[in-house]
Scaffold this motif. Sequence first.
Motif, PDB file in Angstrom:
ATOM      1  N   SER A  25       0.834  -1.195   0.000  1.00 38.45           N
ATOM      2  CA  SER A  25       0.000   0.000   0.000  1.00 38.45           C
ATOM      3  C   SER A  25       0.869   1.246   0.000  1.00 38.45           C
ATOM      4  CB  SER A  25      -0.922   0.024   1.220  1.00 38.45           C
ATOM      5  OG  SER A  25      -0.171   0.100   2.417  1.00 38.45           O
ATOM      6  N   GLY A  26       0.251   2.391  -0.306  1.00 39.56           N
ATOM      7  CA  GLY A  26       0.915   3.669  -0.128  1.00 39.56           C
ATOM      8  C   GLY A  26       1.813   4.148  -1.249  1.00 39.56           C
ATOM      9  N   GLY A  27       1.848   3.455  -2.377  1.00 38.96           N
ATOM     10  CA  GLY A  27       2.699   3.864  -3.464  1.00 38.96           C
ATOM     11  C   GLY A  27       2.410   3.121  -4.756  1.00 38.96           C
ATOM     12  N   THR A  28       3.124   3.501  -5.784  1.00 41.00           N
ATOM     13  CA  THR A  28       3.004   2.835  -7.070  1.00 41.00           C
ATOM     14  C   THR A  28       3.902   1.605  -7.077  1.00 41.00           C
ATOM     15  OG1 THR A  28       2.571   4.944  -8.183  1.00 41.00           O
ATOM     16  CG2 THR A  28       3.241   3.084  -9.553  1.00 41.00           C
ATOM     17  N   PHE A  29       3.297   0.457  -7.253  1.00 42.89           N
ATOM     18  CA  PHE A  29       4.052  -0.786  -7.140  1.00 42.89           C
ATOM     19  C   PHE A  29       3.739  -1.790  -8.242  1.00 42.89           C
ATOM     20  CE2 PHE A  29       0.244  -2.788  -5.661  1.00 42.89           C
ATOM     21  CZ  PHE A  29      -0.373  -1.844  -4.856  1.00 42.89           C
ATOM     22  N   SER A  30       2.939  -1.393  -9.220  1.00 42.20           N
ATOM     23  CA  SER A  30       2.502  -2.342 -10.238  1.00 42.20           C
ATOM     24  C   SER A  30       3.653  -2.914 -11.052  1.00 42.20           C
ATOM     25  CB  SER A  30       1.477  -1.694 -11.176  1.00 42.20           C
ATOM     26  OG  SER A  30       2.037  -0.579 -11.849  1.00 42.20           O
TER      27      SER A  30
END
Length: 124
Positions: A25-30
Amino acid sequence: QVQLVESGGGLVQAGGSLRLSCAASGGTFSTYAMGWFRQAPGKEREFVAHISWSGTSTYYADSVKGRFTISRDNAKNTGYLQMNNLKPEDTAVYYCTVKKYSGTYYRSETYDVWGQGTQVTVSS
């Protein structure tokens, strides 16, 4: 920055199974690849498994091949480590981690963000 939280650890007898989860959660991680490491008492942190976050490539330590399976569900922002036929030597704190850029997948210093760890204890 993305944050990671592991869960699913516990106490099991040898031969049992556990499924660890890693919630992001909490960020761009895709586009982040994910890995699992573990640290047993008196031992250094060691590589367990790796999977590309948006791809299909997986890698495993020799000690867990055929017993552990790494997977992910990007729609749920979650990665998993299915652990079957557990052995006492699997006892350790298990850490989830992600990396944005390419690097040696089994080296911990190539990863960017780490979870707090979850304890797995396997009794004989």
